[in-house]
Design a protein around this motif. Sequence first.
Motif, mmCIF file in Angstrom:
data_model
loop_
_atom_site.group_PDB
_atom_site.id
_atom_site.type_symbol
_atom_site.label_atom_id
_atom_site.label_comp_id
_atom_site.label_asym_id
_atom_site.label_seq_id
_atom_site.Cartn_x
_atom_site.Cartn_y
_atom_site.Cartn_z
ATOM 1 N N LEU A 198 -38.504 19.769 16.003
ATOM 2 C CA LEU A 198 -39.624 20.689 16.181
ATOM 3 C C LEU A 198 -40.745 20.131 17.038
ATOM 4 O O LEU A 198 -41.323 20.849 17.855
ATOM 5 N N ARG A 199 -41.079 18.849 16.867
ATOM 6 C CA ARG A 199 -42.251 18.302 17.562
ATOM 7 C C ARG A 199 -42.193 18.484 19.081
ATOM 8 O O ARG A 199 -43.140 18.987 19.682
ATOM 9 N N PRO A 200 -41.107 18.094 19.730
ATOM 10 C CA PRO A 200 -41.072 18.294 21.188
ATOM 11 C C PRO A 200 -41.078 19.763 21.589
ATOM 12 O O PRO A 200 -41.640 20.123 22.630
ATOM 13 N N LEU A 201 -40.474 20.622 20.770
ATOM 14 C CA LEU A 201 -40.486 22.042 21.073
ATOM 15 C C LEU A 201 -41.898 22.614 20.957
ATOM 16 O O LEU A 201 -42.322 23.443 21.776
ATOM 17 N N ILE A 202 -42.623 22.183 19.946
ATOM 18 C CA ILE A 202 -44.014 22.613 19.773
ATOM 19 C C ILE A 202 -44.867 22.128 20.935
ATOM 20 O O ILE A 202 -45.715 22.861 21.461
ATOM 21 N N ASP A 203 -44.636 20.890 21.355
ATOM 22 C CA ASP A 203 -45.446 20.305 22.436
ATOM 23 C C ASP A 203 -45.225 20.985 23.778
ATOM 24 O O ASP A 203 -46.046 20.842 24.692
ATOM 25 N N ASP A 204 -44.126 21.739 23.929
ATOM 26 C CA ASP A 204 -43.894 22.455 25.190
ATOM 27 C C ASP A 204 -44.926 23.554 25.433
ATOM 28 O O ASP A 204 -45.163 23.959 26.573
ATOM 29 N N CYS A 205 -45.533 24.056 24.353
ATOM 30 C CA CYS A 205 -46.508 25.141 24.482
ATOM 31 C C CYS A 205 -47.827 24.604 25.026
ATOM 32 O O CYS A 205 -48.415 23.682 24.452
ATOM 33 N N VAL A 206 -48.294 25.175 26.142
ATOM 34 C CA VAL A 206 -49.555 24.740 26.763
ATOM 35 C C VAL A 206 -50.695 25.701 26.439
ATOM 36 O O VAL A 206 -51.773 25.602 27.012
ATOM 37 N N LEU A 230 -41.372 39.488 14.541
ATOM 38 C CA LEU A 230 -40.142 40.272 14.645
ATOM 39 C C LEU A 230 -38.964 39.464 15.181
ATOM 40 O O LEU A 230 -37.816 39.881 15.061
ATOM 41 N N GLY A 231 -39.251 38.329 15.822
ATOM 42 C CA GLY A 231 -38.169 37.581 16.453
ATOM 43 C C GLY A 231 -37.588 38.315 17.645
ATOM 44 O O GLY A 231 -36.398 38.187 17.958
ATOM 45 N N CYS A 232 -38.434 39.090 18.346
ATOM 46 C CA CYS A 232 -37.945 39.939 19.436
ATOM 47 C C CYS A 232 -37.694 39.163 20.729
ATOM 48 O O CYS A 232 -37.025 39.649 21.624
ATOM 49 N N MET A 233 -38.284 37.962 20.844
ATOM 50 C CA MET A 233 -38.101 37.068 21.988
ATOM 51 C C MET A 233 -38.751 37.551 23.281
ATOM 52 O O MET A 233 -38.474 37.016 24.355
ATOM 53 N N ALA A 234 -39.635 38.544 23.197
ATOM 54 C CA ALA A 234 -40.367 38.953 24.403
ATOM 55 C C ALA A 234 -41.223 37.810 24.927
ATOM 56 O O ALA A 234 -41.412 37.666 26.134
ATOM 57 N N CYS A 235 -41.712 36.977 24.018
ATOM 58 C CA CYS A 235 -42.533 35.834 24.433
ATOM 59 C C CYS A 235 -41.709 34.812 25.208
ATOM 60 O O CYS A 235 -42.224 34.133 26.107
ATOM 61 N N VAL A 236 -40.419 34.689 24.876
ATOM 62 C CA VAL A 236 -39.553 33.754 25.600
ATOM 63 C C VAL A 236 -39.400 34.205 27.051
ATOM 64 O O VAL A 236 -39.436 33.386 27.982
ATOM 65 N N THR A 237 -39.246 35.513 27.244
ATOM 66 C CA THR A 237 -39.151 36.051 28.596
ATOM 67 C C THR A 237 -40.436 35.827 29.370
ATOM 68 O O THR A 237 -40.411 35.501 30.570
ATOM 69 N N ALA A 238 -41.581 35.978 28.699
ATOM 70 C CA ALA A 238 -42.874 35.908 29.384
ATOM 71 C C ALA A 238 -43.369 34.490 29.627
ATOM 72 O O ALA A 238 -44.203 34.270 30.513
ATOM 73 N N CYS A 239 -42.869 33.522 28.871
ATOM 74 C CA CYS A 239 -43.439 32.171 28.904
ATOM 75 C C CYS A 239 -43.128 31.448 30.215
ATOM 76 O O CYS A 239 -41.960 31.274 30.575
ATOM 77 N N PRO A 240 -44.162 30.974 30.943
ATOM 78 C CA PRO A 240 -43.911 30.241 32.187
ATOM 79 C C PRO A 240 -43.534 28.779 31.960
ATOM 80 O O PRO A 240 -43.120 28.091 32.884
ATOM 81 N N SER A 241 -43.689 28.307 30.718
ATOM 82 C CA SER A 241 -43.421 26.899 30.414
ATOM 83 C C SER A 241 -42.067 26.672 29.768
ATOM 84 O O SER A 241 -41.731 25.542 29.427
ATOM 85 N N GLY A 242 -41.316 27.733 29.572
ATOM 86 C CA GLY A 242 -39.989 27.590 28.988
ATOM 87 C C GLY A 242 -39.994 27.218 27.520
ATOM 88 O O GLY A 242 -39.055 26.561 27.039
ATOM 89 N N VAL A 243 -41.016 27.619 26.779
ATOM 90 C CA VAL A 243 -41.072 27.318 25.349
ATOM 91 C C VAL A 243 -39.927 28.025 24.636
ATOM 92 O O VAL A 243 -39.722 29.228 24.805
ATOM 93 N N GLN A 244 -39.192 27.276 23.829
ATOM 94 C CA GLN A 244 -38.048 27.834 23.103
ATOM 95 C C GLN A 244 -38.517 28.410 21.764
ATOM 96 O O GLN A 244 -38.179 27.919 20.689
ATOM 97 N N TYR A 245 -39.285 29.481 21.852
ATOM 98 C CA TYR A 245 -39.819 30.070 20.628
ATOM 99 C C TYR A 245 -38.702 30.591 19.734
ATOM 100 O O TYR A 245 -38.830 30.579 18.502
ATOM 101 N N ASP A 246 -37.600 31.041 20.318
ATOM 102 C CA ASP A 246 -36.480 31.510 19.510
ATOM 103 C C ASP A 246 -35.998 30.426 18.562
ATOM 104 O O ASP A 246 -35.752 30.674 17.380
ATOM 105 N N ARG A 247 -35.871 29.201 19.086
ATOM 106 C CA ARG A 247 -35.443 28.083 18.246
ATOM 107 C C ARG A 247 -36.527 27.696 17.244
ATOM 108 O O ARG A 247 -36.238 27.378 16.083
ATOM 109 N N LEU A 248 -37.772 27.745 17.674
ATOM 110 C CA LEU A 248 -38.882 27.391 16.794
ATOM 111 C C LEU A 248 -38.950 28.310 15.574
ATOM 112 O O LEU A 248 -39.075 27.845 14.438
ATOM 113 N N ILE A 249 -38.869 29.610 15.793
ATOM 114 C CA ILE A 249 -38.996 30.529 14.666
ATOM 115 C C ILE A 249 -37.744 30.476 13.792
ATOM 116 O O ILE A 249 -37.815 30.637 12.562
#
Length: 424
Positions: free
Chosen positions: A6-14, A64-83
């Motif tokens: 989780l830590r490196p995945l969380i750190d991807d978010c700017v 909702l786990g809809c993953m719209a944020c994954v599509t929108a994220c310019p930093s490639g944050v793996q929110y799907d895996r995080l949630i």
Amino acid sequence: MASEELRPLIDDCVHCGFCLPTCPTYVLWGEEMDSPRGRIHLMGQHVEGEPLGPPMVEHFDRCLGCMACVTACPSGVQYDRLIELTRAEVEREHPRTVKDRAIRELIFRLFPYPRRLHALRGPLRLYQRSGLDRLVRRTGVLERLSPTLAAMERLAPPLGPARRLPERVAARGGHRATVGMLTGCVQREFFPGVNAATARVLALEGCDVVIPRDQGCCGALSVHAGREEEGREFARRTIAAFEGVDVVVVNAAGCGSAMKEYRRLLADDPVWSGRAEAVGAKTRDLAEFLVELGPRAERHPLPVTVAYHDACHLSHAQGIRSQPRALLAQIPELTVREIADPDICCGSAGTYNLLQPEAAAELGDRKAANVSGTRAELLVAANPGCSMQIATALRRRGEEIAVAHTAEVLDASLRGLGRSAFRL
């Protein structure tokens, strides 16, 4: 919680905020903690030692786990895996109330089991045909008893007779491919016409269609709700059922998304990891597969105006947007109208509209208004949950619209059924 992952995945978010306008719950309420950025902040707090108390868990449950944020994220944050990791941690560590546990057990002891759903069909069909459903809704008795039970009752589509597909449907014309077909749970029992249409379309396009009798739930509902071990067991059974085919075709967005992630789900299982990777790699959404295969069967005119709905686990999780539109564009005289705010979830999201019925209804109403604004005659969606959710929201507006799967539209064109196929 698996802090090392989780830590490196969380750190991807700017914390840039590009996710905010795409997040359905942030759009509804404007609350930072109900945005992907806010939830990632809470995940970080938990990794640093903050316990999973009710307020924190509530914000995770509202996602909702809809993953719209994954599509929108310019930093490639793996929110799907995080949630996904966070929800599994919640299910392991957080003591839910007796009422919440009972509701969740009801959902997960029913919907992932096609035979149990099948046993429910007869009584539910009688209930609908008798008119008792209208009386129950007028009295509001289920709302007072349980919002979740009321949501289940409202969402149930009108049921026709059950259909049973053969284990093999032969290709028409020259053979082009042999494919396995997932029949699903809700799709199989509540939308059997979609599976029948899928098999016919594949056969008309030159595919021998294998429909294993011993298949069951793919595990999508369980995995997306944090019930990891339950999801793994469903996945193992599905893998075993489809190892003998070259391609697995799936016509439900959530199922296809989950199956493509089998490698990650079973990565730590030395017996199943390789098998999981092989089945995941050969899984295709129906639209994705048909575009790859290319059209051969003649398309007959279908003079109808359709509104195409992007299911989140098709567009965001699988990146499949152009393929369904390309298939619809092949049909003479059919017109596609786009729905406003297509990336905002309709509120279905697996079991979300049962566990978070109020938020789901708000999102459903927004989507229904946008569908209504297209003035289309037919709503086309590639996920059973979306079809039920939007149809229910339209009924709340006092509107009705015919609803069909992409497979059913193609089937009507290939067989020359015209508008009569949809009772327009």
